[in-house]
Design a protein around this motif. Structure first.
Motif, mmCIF file in Angstrom:
data_model
loop_
_atom_site.group_PDB
_atom_site.id
_atom_site.type_symbol
_atom_site.label_atom_id
_atom_site.label_comp_id
_atom_site.label_asym_id
_atom_site.label_seq_id
_atom_site.Cartn_x
_atom_site.Cartn_y
_atom_site.Cartn_z
ATOM 1 N N ILE A 180 0.856 -1.179 0.000
ATOM 2 C CA ILE A 180 0.000 0.000 0.000
ATOM 3 C C ILE A 180 0.892 1.228 0.000
ATOM 4 O O ILE A 180 1.594 1.497 0.979
ATOM 5 C CB ILE A 180 -0.954 0.014 1.212
ATOM 6 C CG1 ILE A 180 -1.833 -1.244 1.219
ATOM 7 C CG2 ILE A 180 -1.817 1.270 1.204
ATOM 8 C CD1 ILE A 180 -2.762 -1.348 2.415
ATOM 9 N N ALA A 181 0.908 1.956 -1.110
ATOM 10 C CA ALA A 181 1.790 3.109 -1.298
ATOM 11 C C ALA A 181 1.011 4.388 -1.031
ATOM 12 O O ALA A 181 -0.047 4.610 -1.640
ATOM 13 C CB ALA A 181 2.358 3.114 -2.721
ATOM 14 N N ILE A 182 1.539 5.251 -0.153
ATOM 15 C CA ILE A 182 0.764 6.432 0.245
ATOM 16 C C ILE A 182 1.544 7.742 0.171
ATOM 17 O O ILE A 182 1.055 8.769 0.648
ATOM 18 C CB ILE A 182 0.178 6.263 1.666
ATOM 19 C CG1 ILE A 182 1.276 5.926 2.685
ATOM 20 C CG2 ILE A 182 -0.908 5.204 1.670
ATOM 21 C CD1 ILE A 182 0.763 5.908 4.120
ATOM 22 N N ASP A 183 2.730 7.740 -0.425
ATOM 23 C CA ASP A 183 3.455 9.012 -0.591
ATOM 24 C C ASP A 183 3.027 9.648 -1.910
ATOM 25 O O ASP A 183 3.441 9.210 -2.982
ATOM 26 C CB ASP A 183 4.962 8.780 -0.577
ATOM 27 C CG ASP A 183 5.756 10.083 -0.739
ATOM 28 O OD1 ASP A 183 5.129 11.166 -0.756
ATOM 29 O OD2 ASP A 183 6.993 10.015 -0.841
ATOM 30 N N THR A 184 2.211 10.687 -1.828
ATOM 31 C CA THR A 184 1.763 11.383 -3.034
ATOM 32 C C THR A 184 2.455 12.739 -3.199
ATOM 33 O O THR A 184 1.932 13.634 -3.852
ATOM 34 C CB THR A 184 0.229 11.552 -3.034
ATOM 35 O OG1 THR A 184 -0.211 12.057 -1.761
ATOM 36 C CG2 THR A 184 -0.453 10.222 -3.302
ATOM 37 N N GLY A 185 3.651 12.881 -2.611
ATOM 38 C CA GLY A 185 4.488 14.053 -2.857
ATOM 39 C C GLY A 185 3.869 15.361 -2.407
ATOM 40 O O GLY A 185 3.821 16.328 -3.166
ATOM 41 N N ALA A 186 3.435 15.409 -1.155
ATOM 42 C CA ALA A 186 2.682 16.559 -0.654
ATOM 43 C C ALA A 186 3.350 17.897 -0.953
ATOM 44 O O ALA A 186 2.701 18.856 -1.377
ATOM 45 C CB ALA A 186 2.449 16.414 0.854
ATOM 46 N N TYR A 187 4.662 17.981 -0.744
ATOM 47 C CA TYR A 187 5.356 19.266 -0.909
ATOM 48 C C TYR A 187 5.379 19.721 -2.369
ATOM 49 O O TYR A 187 5.453 20.923 -2.656
ATOM 50 C CB TYR A 187 6.786 19.176 -0.368
ATOM 51 C CG TYR A 187 7.718 18.340 -1.216
ATOM 52 C CD1 TYR A 187 8.499 18.907 -2.206
ATOM 53 C CD2 TYR A 187 7.807 16.958 -1.024
ATOM 54 C CE1 TYR A 187 9.352 18.131 -2.989
ATOM 55 C CE2 TYR A 187 8.646 16.173 -1.793
ATOM 56 C CZ TYR A 187 9.410 16.768 -2.773
ATOM 57 O OH TYR A 187 10.248 15.994 -3.550
#
Length: 247
Positions: free
Chosen positions: A217-224
């Motif tokens: 389950i991948a959850i890093d959507t590059g917030a910055y």
């Protein structure tokens, strides 16, 4: 040629055994890499159902402009479970030895320093400047925050759900994982499927969209960079769903 490649991929994926749905012992929300985006973190927390156990996957600092605010907020929220990411690891290495740990400055550390009102320029990275910078950062952070960072766990487990910042070595039991693989990653994590029916929730690698497939389950959507912060919401016996906050 493209058709043959897609056919091979489809055949390979079809041969993989189906993973059972995630079965945490209670509903949990796992939040991806915050990277100094305090406003997005606040918006996302407001969307998580009340009473849900909430886990942050690491990388609270660097890249974004509000790292100090994020750290101080998390320190004040013992109800949130916070894991250690590689950017926290780099910051701690800088505090331990600023000359050897100065690579942190080139991976978002300068933004974190700025959030603590510390100015350091790349052209002045001599030994004396680095030592002075380390001393300023220690004073600004304070002993309590530094101790909190050092004590961050590197994984969280609930039922058949295992969370670590950068995933896990797919061929090693979860009890025997090396911390460096959980914090920094393992080269085969995204290409080899685990055989123990455990779902691994991870950040670390920016994805265009969150996903849940073949036990990952991948959850890093590059917030910055994207203005989107994501959480995976997992309930016992249900398919994963995602909660997002956007600027």
């Amino acid at each position: 040629m493209i058709g043959q490649i897609l056919k091979k991929r489809h055949s390979r994926n079809r041969s993989l055994p189906r993973f059972p749905d995630p079965r945490p012992t209670e509903p949990i929300a796992l939040i991806g890499d915050v990277h100094g985006c305090f406003d997005l973190l606040q918006r996302l927390l407001d969307q998580i159902p009340e009473g849900t156990k909430t886990v942050l996957i690491g990388d609270y600092i660097d890249r974004g402009e509000q790292s100090a605010q994020v750290l101080r907020f998390l320190l004040s929220r013992p109800d949130l479970i916070c894991l250690k990411g590689n950017h926290e690891d780099m910051l701690l290495r800088f505090l331990q030895d600023p000359e050897r740990g100065q690579t942190w400055l080139h991976h978002g550390g300068l933004q974190t320093l700025a959030s603590f009102n510390i100015s350091l320029y790349k052209q002045t990275l001599g030994p004396e400047a680095l030592q002075a910078c380390r001393s300023q950062l220690e004073a600004k952070m304070g002993d309590r925050l530094i101790a909190w960072l050092k004590a961050l766990p590197v994984f969280y487990r609930s039922g058949n759900v295992f969370a670590a910042h950068a995933g896990a070595h797919p061929d090693v039991t979860l009890e025997d994982q090396e911390p460096k693989h959980l914090i920094w990653g393992h080269p085969t994590f995204e290409t080899r499927q685990r055989q123990d029916e455990t779902w691994v929730v991870y950040g670390h690698i920016i994805q265009p969209h969150p996903s849940a497939t073949h036990g990952r389950i991948a959850i890093d959507t590059g917030a910055y960079a994207t203005g989107t912060l994501t959480a995976a919401y997992l309930e016992p016996g249900s398919s994963p769903r995602f909660i997002t906050a956007r600027l």
